[in-house]
Motif scaffolding. Structure first.
Motif, short mmCIF file in Angstrom:
data_model
loop_
_atom_site.label_atom_id
_atom_site.label_comp_id
_atom_site.label_asym_id
_atom_site.label_seq_id
_atom_site.Cartn_x
_atom_site.Cartn_y
_atom_site.Cartn_z
N GLY A 63 102.33 14.10 -115.25
CA GLY A 63 101.43 15.22 -115.52
C GLY A 63 100.98 15.19 -116.97
N GLU A 64 100.46 16.33 -117.39
CA GLU A 64 99.82 16.40 -118.71
C GLU A 64 100.80 16.78 -119.83
N ALA A 65 101.27 17.99 -119.77
CA ALA A 65 102.13 18.51 -120.85
C ALA A 65 102.86 19.74 -120.34
N PRO A 66 103.98 20.08 -120.96
CA PRO A 66 104.68 21.30 -120.54
C PRO A 66 103.80 22.54 -120.76
N GLY A 67 103.93 23.50 -119.88
CA GLY A 67 103.31 24.81 -120.08
C GLY A 67 104.40 25.80 -120.51
N PRO A 119 109.90 19.69 -116.37
CA PRO A 119 108.47 19.67 -116.04
C PRO A 119 108.17 20.32 -114.69
N PHE A 120 107.00 20.87 -114.60
CA PHE A 120 106.48 21.40 -113.33
C PHE A 120 107.44 22.39 -112.65
N ASN A 127 105.79 14.04 -118.11
CA ASN A 127 104.46 14.37 -118.63
C ASN A 127 104.07 13.37 -119.71
N GLU A 179 107.74 25.55 -118.47
CA GLU A 179 108.40 24.26 -118.71
C GLU A 179 109.05 24.26 -120.09
N HIS A 202 95.34 17.82 -110.13
CA HIS A 202 96.44 18.56 -110.73
C HIS A 202 96.70 19.81 -109.87
#
Ligand code: URA
Length: 217
Positions: free
Chosen positions: A68-72, A81-82, A108, A75, A184
Motif C-alpha cells: 500500500g501507500e503509507a500508514p494512516g 498496516p491496513f 507500505n 495504522e 486501493h
C-alpha cells in the motif's frame, strides 16, 4: 458458504471458487535487524510526526505480498498496516480468494504516516523504499499486489492511469518479481461500483499465483 458471505460483504453477488494453500510464518535474524532499523529511522522529516513506525505484518514466507501507500491515522496509532476501514475492506478482499491476513505479507511504501494523510513525496519514497526492497528480498513472494495509484506509480515508475495498469502482469525490481495492480480499498469505499472490477483483479491475482505456484513446486 463462507466465501459467499465475504463476497456479499463486498457487495458482489457471483463468484468462482478457487483454492490455494500458503505456508506459515518464520522469523530470521535479518528480520529483527531490519525491524529495528525501521523503528529507529529518522532519515526524513516524517519521523517527527509519527506515533510509531509501521513496519509490515503477516507471513514472512508469503506467496503474495501486498503493498500500500503509507500508514494512516489508525495504522500510526496501532503500528500495523491496513487496520482502519480501508484495511477491513482489504482483509475482506483477500478473503474472496482464500487468504487470511496471516497468509500474506502486508507493507507500505512509507513506514511513517504523512501529516494529514497527504500523498508521499518523491524524496520520502526514495528514502524509505530501500526498507521495502529489503522486505521483498526477505519474503521472496511469488507475486506483488500493488494497491492504489500511488503505490503502483512508484513501484512501476510510471504515471499511467491505474485503469490502464490493471489486468496486466508487470515486473518489479532486479529480480523481476511479477506485480499486479488493483484499486486501493479506500478508493473502493468511495467508489463501490468499482468493487466488481477489483474482484476481477483478485481473480486474476489468484490465477497468476496458482500458475506460478504450480510451476515452482
Ligand atoms: N492505506 C494504505 O495505503 N496503507 C495503510 O496501511 C493504510 C491505509
Amino acid at each position: 458458504m463462507q466465501q459467499e458471505h465475504y463476497l456479499q460483504a463486498l457487495g458482489i453477488q457471483s463468484f468462482e471458487r478457487r483454492h490455494l494453500t500458503c505456508p506459515t510464518a518464520q522469523t530470521t535474524p535479518d528480520w529483527d535487524n531490519l525491524q529495528s532499523r525501521v523503528a529507529a529511522c529518522t532519515a526524513c522529516s516524517l519521523h517527527q510526526g509519527r506515533t510509531q513506525t509501521v513496519f509490515g505484518v503477516g507471513n514472512r514466507e508469503a506467496k503474495l505480498m501486498i503493498i500500500g501507500e503509507a500508514p494512516g491515522f489508525h495504522e500510526d496509532q496501532q503500528g500495523e498496516p491496513f487496520v482502519g476501514r480501508a484495511g477491513q475492506l482489504l482483509t475482506a478482499m483477500i478473503k474472496t480468494i482464500g487468504f487470511d491476513r496471516k497468509d500474506v505479507f502486508i507493507a507500505n511504501i512509507l513506514k511513517c504516516r504523512p501529516p494529514n494523510n497527504r500523498d508521499p513525496n518523491a524524496e520520502e519514497v526514495a528514502t524509505c523504499t530501500p526498507f521495502l526492497d529489503q522486505q521483498i528480498a526477505l519474503v521472496q513472494p511469488i507475486l506483488l499486489m500493488a494497491v492504489g495509484r500511488i503505490a503502483s506509480h512508484y513501484l512501476l515508475n510510471t504515471k499511467s492511469s491505474l485503469e490502464s495498469l490493471r489486468n496486466k502482469i508487470h515486473v518489479y525490481g532486479e529480480n523481476s518479481i511479477p506485480l499486479i495492480v488493483t484499486y486501493h480499498p479506500a478508493y473502493l469505499l468511495r467508489n463501490p461500483a468499482d468493487k466488481k472490477k477489483a474482484y476481477a483483479d483478485l481473480l486474476f491475482i489468484h490465477k497468476t499465483l496458482s500458475k506460478h505456484h504450480g510451476e515452482s513446486s
